[in-house]
Write a protein that holds these residues in place. Structure first.
Motif, PDB file in Angstrom:
ATOM      1  N   TYR A   1      29.319  -7.922  39.941  1.00 16.85           N
ATOM      2  CA  TYR A   1      29.043  -9.545  39.723  1.00 16.85           C
ATOM      3  C   TYR A   1      28.375  -9.369  38.402  1.00 16.85           C
ATOM      4  O   TYR A   1      28.509  -9.991  37.254  1.00 16.85           O
ATOM      5  N   ARG A   2      27.365  -8.604  38.342  1.00 13.71           N
ATOM      6  CA  ARG A   2      26.557  -8.548  36.842  1.00 13.71           C
ATOM      7  C   ARG A   2      27.542  -7.746  35.730  1.00 13.71           C
ATOM      8  O   ARG A   2      27.523  -8.339  34.446  1.00 13.71           O
ATOM      9  N   ILE A   3      28.616  -7.101  36.185  1.00 19.51           N
ATOM     10  CA  ILE A   3      29.690  -6.667  35.203  1.00 19.51           C
ATOM     11  C   ILE A   3      30.518  -7.965  34.817  1.00 19.51           C
ATOM     12  O   ILE A   3      30.769  -8.008  33.467  1.00 19.51           O
ATOM     13  N   LEU A   4      30.733  -8.893  35.646  1.00 19.53           N
ATOM     14  CA  LEU A   4      31.429  -9.925  35.300  1.00 19.53           C
ATOM     15  C   LEU A   4      30.756 -11.022  34.307  1.00 19.53           C
ATOM     16  O   LEU A   4      31.231 -11.509  33.489  1.00 19.53           O
ATOM     17  N   ILE A   5      29.382 -11.048  34.824  1.00 17.58           N
ATOM     18  CA  ILE A   5      28.664 -12.492  34.147  1.00 17.58           C
ATOM     19  C   ILE A   5      27.969 -11.803  33.014  1.00 17.58           C
ATOM     20  O   ILE A   5      27.658 -12.653  32.099  1.00 17.58           O
ATOM     21  N   GLY A   6      27.849 -10.482  32.834  1.00 19.52           N
ATOM     22  CA  GLY A   6      27.094 -10.316  31.339  1.00 19.52           C
ATOM     23  C   GLY A   6      25.645 -10.307  31.753  1.00 19.52           C
ATOM     24  O   GLY A   6      25.195  -9.860  32.601  1.00 19.52           O
ATOM     25  N   PRO A   7      25.106 -11.125  30.567  1.00 17.23           N
ATOM     26  CA  PRO A   7      25.705 -11.960  29.474  1.00 17.23           C
ATOM     27  C   PRO A   7      26.068 -11.021  28.421  1.00 17.23           C
ATOM     28  O   PRO A   7      26.814 -11.310  27.436  1.00 17.23           O
ATOM     29  N   ARG A   8      25.322  -9.970  28.344  1.00 12.41           N
ATOM     30  CA  ARG A   8      25.673  -9.161  26.799  1.00 12.41           C
ATOM     31  C   ARG A   8      26.228  -7.909  27.433  1.00 12.41           C
ATOM     32  O   ARG A   8      26.269  -7.210  28.604  1.00 12.41           O
ATOM     33  N   ALA A   9      26.738  -6.964  26.463  1.00  9.11           N
ATOM     34  CA  ALA A   9      27.540  -5.613  26.697  1.00  9.11           C
ATOM     35  C   ALA A   9      26.492  -5.098  27.224  1.00  9.11           C
ATOM     36  O   ALA A   9      26.952  -3.992  28.244  1.00  9.11           O
ATOM     37  N   GLN A  10      25.301  -4.685  26.772  1.00  3.83           N
ATOM     38  CA  GLN A  10      24.497  -3.736  27.654  1.00  3.83           C
ATOM     39  C   GLN A  10      24.189  -4.100  28.955  1.00  3.83           C
ATOM     40  O   GLN A  10      23.990  -3.072  30.008  1.00  3.83           O
ATOM     41  N   ASP A  11      23.990  -5.420  29.703  1.00  4.66           N
ATOM     42  CA  ASP A  11      23.993  -5.702  30.805  1.00  4.66           C
ATOM     43  C   ASP A  11      25.302  -5.161  31.524  1.00  4.66           C
ATOM     44  O   ASP A  11      25.081  -4.829  32.856  1.00  4.66           O
ATOM     45  N   ARG A  12      26.479  -5.245  31.018  1.00  3.84           N
ATOM     46  CA  ARG A  12      27.689  -4.884  31.718  1.00  3.84           C
ATOM     47  C   ARG A  12      27.644  -3.212  31.988  1.00  3.84           C
ATOM     48  O   ARG A  12      27.980  -2.671  32.954  1.00  3.84           O
TER      49      ARG A  12
ATOM     50  N   PHE B   1      17.138  -8.476  30.206  1.00  3.36           N
ATOM     51  CA  PHE B   1      17.709  -7.177  30.426  1.00  3.36           C
ATOM     52  C   PHE B   1      16.630  -5.814  30.560  1.00  3.36           C
ATOM     53  O   PHE B   1      17.017  -4.997  31.223  1.00  3.36           O
ATOM     54  N   TYR B   2      15.635  -6.160  29.848  1.00  7.77           N
ATOM     55  CA  TYR B   2      14.459  -5.024  29.776  1.00  7.77           C
ATOM     56  C   TYR B   2      13.958  -4.895  31.468  1.00  7.77           C
ATOM     57  O   TYR B   2      13.513  -3.977  31.752  1.00  7.77           O
ATOM     58  N   ASP B   3      13.801  -5.878  32.156  1.00  2.00           N
ATOM     59  CA  ASP B   3      13.516  -6.098  33.339  1.00  2.00           C
ATOM     60  C   ASP B   3      14.727  -5.483  34.244  1.00  2.00           C
ATOM     61  O   ASP B   3      14.436  -4.535  35.260  1.00  2.00           O
ATOM     62  N   ARG B   4      15.959  -5.592  33.809  1.00  2.52           N
ATOM     63  CA  ARG B   4      16.992  -5.203  34.814  1.00  2.52           C
ATOM     64  C   ARG B   4      17.121  -3.770  34.670  1.00  2.52           C
ATOM     65  O   ARG B   4      17.738  -3.298  35.774  1.00  2.52           O
ATOM     66  N   ILE B   5      16.716  -3.088  33.625  1.00  4.34           N
ATOM     67  CA  ILE B   5      16.870  -1.824  33.530  1.00  4.34           C
ATOM     68  C   ILE B   5      15.981  -1.034  34.526  1.00  4.34           C
ATOM     69  O   ILE B   5      16.325   0.207  34.807  1.00  4.34           O
ATOM     70  N   HIS B   6      15.245  -1.732  35.063  1.00  3.36           N
ATOM     71  CA  HIS B   6      14.142  -1.010  36.165  1.00  3.36           C
ATOM     72  C   HIS B   6      15.227  -1.061  37.575  1.00  3.36           C
ATOM     73  O   HIS B   6      14.920   0.068  38.384  1.00  3.36           O
ATOM     74  N   ALA B   7      15.778  -1.926  37.764  1.00  6.07           N
ATOM     75  CA  ALA B   7      16.639  -2.217  39.084  1.00  6.07           C
ATOM     76  C   ALA B   7      17.275  -0.850  39.753  1.00  6.07           C
ATOM     77  O   ALA B   7      16.906  -0.405  40.654  1.00  6.07           O
ATOM     78  N   PRO B   8      18.432  -0.248  38.625  1.00  5.81           N
ATOM     79  CA  PRO B   8      19.022   0.705  39.268  1.00  5.81           C
ATOM     80  C   PRO B   8      18.308   2.003  39.719  1.00  5.81           C
ATOM     81  O   PRO B   8      18.824   2.909  40.454  1.00  5.81           O
ATOM     82  N   THR B   9      17.188   2.213  39.216  1.00  5.15           N
ATOM     83  CA  THR B   9      16.337   3.356  39.467  1.00  5.15           C
ATOM     84  C   THR B   9      15.858   3.453  40.823  1.00  5.15           C
ATOM     85  O   THR B   9      15.906   4.440  41.529  1.00  5.15           O
ATOM     86  N   LEU B  10      15.932   2.219  41.421  1.00  6.94           N
ATOM     87  CA  LEU B  10      15.747   2.362  43.050  1.00  6.94           C
ATOM     88  C   LEU B  10      16.767   3.160  43.883  1.00  6.94           C
ATOM     89  O   LEU B  10      16.571   3.719  44.651  1.00  6.94           O
ATOM     90  N   GLY B  11      18.024   2.770  43.324  1.00  5.86           N
ATOM     91  CA  GLY B  11      19.216   3.437  44.095  1.00  5.86           C
ATOM     92  C   GLY B  11      19.406   4.716  43.606  1.00  5.86           C
ATOM     93  O   GLY B  11      20.026   5.559  44.408  1.00  5.86           O
ATOM     94  N   THR B  12      19.172   5.128  42.265  1.00 11.17           N
ATOM     95  CA  THR B  12      19.045   6.659  41.932  1.00 11.17           C
ATOM     96  C   THR B  12      17.788   7.555  42.287  1.00 11.17           C
ATOM     97  O   THR B  12      17.991   8.576  42.169  1.00 11.17           O
ATOM     98  N   SER B  13      16.823   6.975  42.576  1.00  8.64           N
ATOM     99  CA  SER B  13      15.650   7.926  43.312  1.00  8.64           C
ATOM    100  C   SER B  13      15.980   8.143  44.562  1.00  8.64           C
ATOM    101  O   SER B  13      16.433   8.810  45.287  1.00  8.64           O
TER     102      SER B  13
END
Lengths: 93, 127, 163
Positions: free
Chosen positions: A26-37, B39-51
């Motif tokens: 879902y996050r890949i689809l909605i983005g909103p920006r390239a870094q999110d995808r 985005f800067y908040d979201r960058i923390h989320a995947p680390t739960l899955g990878t740790s």
């Protein structure tokens, strides 16, 4: 008893990991920006790799482990290349 | 298919526990990825899955494999180590790329002291 | 002479061990893995990386212990924040700038991995010229507390090990 617990745990793990993969998709689809995808892609491949491990556990087969290893390597290379591309490839200046 | 009924309870319980811990943490990370606002908040989320998400499932897989084979099966450690080493590399590169792009666009949500920092200055000097 | 033949003994040994873990132990695998490990060590020497100098190896387990504990703790903290929607919207995230004294590249790489692998903090930018680091913190309550944590908990220990 063992069978019941193990099947329940395996079902739970497969269901939650599939849901997690759907969230990442879902996050890949909605983005909103390239870094999110790209972040979504990173999450997606880790989740799918874990799903492969769980399926391998259920079927008792070593081949799923090897497939998981390949996914991990490919996913890492892909996301690093994409992140690097964002940093230098796109010239807005 | 493995016949789980023949495996004793004392080994099944920790395997099931680690499976549940690992998959729950991965799911929470993915939910955070969808729900968090910047985005800067979201960058923390995947680390739960990878740790501990990865650690839980890798430990479960190792326990199960070791019991079935009757010897220590530790090749899953390679996978865990690989994920532990590579995730920071990806996330650091991604964070830097995001900051770089936000700077080029003079994004409002960046704090003042981050809008023009070393790299931009370096490049301006070398151009 | 032995230095020329096996330029990176630790790396080669780790690779051989990895090879044996991934396959199964047999004389053939031992030989094949050994040849590959030696070849990789020679290639590594051709790249001429900066050799990391470990001064006090004895402190490494202590570092790993601290990091292990912190990762468990922050896993729980971040999961709780996601479940409660950031304490019902009162959570703030932010950038924490700080100056580092650490110079050794290997130690810096280790520090960046520790900070990023721990859920709740992410390494965003580092400038080697100014020793300036920017970290993004998921649940920022007290900036100075985070500075003290990174400098006191990790940096001082890494400096003791590497410098």
């Amino acid at each position: 008893m063992s069978e019941l617990i193990m099947n329940a745990a395996l079902f739970y793990a497969q269901a939650t990991l599939s849901l997690a993969a759907a969230c990442a998709g879902y996050r890949i689809l909605i983005g909103p920006r390239a870094q999110d995808r790209i972040l979504g892609l990173d999450t997606l491949y880790v989740t799918v790799m874990l799903l492969f491990l769980v399926v391998g556990l259920r079927l008792g087969s070593i081949f799923f482990f090897e497939a998981a290893m390949v996914i991990a390597v490919m996913g890492f290379v892909a996301t690093v290349a994409l992140a690097k591309f964002l940093y230098r490839g796109e010239v807005i200046e | 298919m493995t016949d789980f009924a023949t495996i004793p309870l004392w080994i099944i319980l920790p395997i099931a526990l680690f499976l549940v811990i690992g998959s729950t943490l991965t799911l929470l990370g993915a939910i955070g990825l969808v729900r968090l606002k910047s985005f800067y908040d979201r960058i923390h989320a995947p680390t739960l899955g990878t740790s501990w998400g990865t650690a839980g499932i890798v430990i479960a897989s190792m326990l199960f494999g070791s019991y079935i084979e009757g010897r220590a099966v530790i090749h899953e450690i390679a996978l865990g180590l690989f994920i532990t080493i590579t995730t920071p590399v990806t996330l650091i590169l991604l964070g830097r790329a995001a900051l770089h792009r936000d700077r080029l666009e003079k994004a409002d949500h960046l704090p003042e002291e981050l809008r023009s920092l070393p790299e931009a200055r370096d490049r301006a000097a070398s151009d | 002479m032995i230095r020329r033949l096996i330029p990176h003994p630790l790396l080669s040994f780790a690779l051989l061990l990895f090879w044996l873990v991934l396959t199964s132990f047999s004389v053939g695998n031992l030989l094949l893995g050994g040849v590959i490990a030696l070849f990789a060590g020679t290639m590594m020497a051709k790249l001429q990386p900066a050799t990391p100098r470990l001064r006090r190896v004895i402190l490494l387990p202590k570092l790993f212990g601290i990091v292990f504990y912190d990762i468990i703790r922050s896993n729980l903290a971040v999961s709780w924040l996601i479940i409660t929607r950031g304490r019902r919207g009162t959570r703030h995230s932010g950038f924490v700038p700080l100056d580092l004294e650490l110079k050794d590249p290997t130690a810096l790489a280790l520090l960046s991995m520790i900070i990023t692998a721990t859920p709740g903090s992410a390494w965003i930018e580092y400038s080697a010229d100014e020793d300036h680091l920017v970290v993004h913190v998921f649940d920022l309550i007290d900036e100075d507390l985070w500075r003290a944590q990174i400098k006191g908990r990790y940096e001082s220990l890494l400096m003791e090990i590497f410098e």
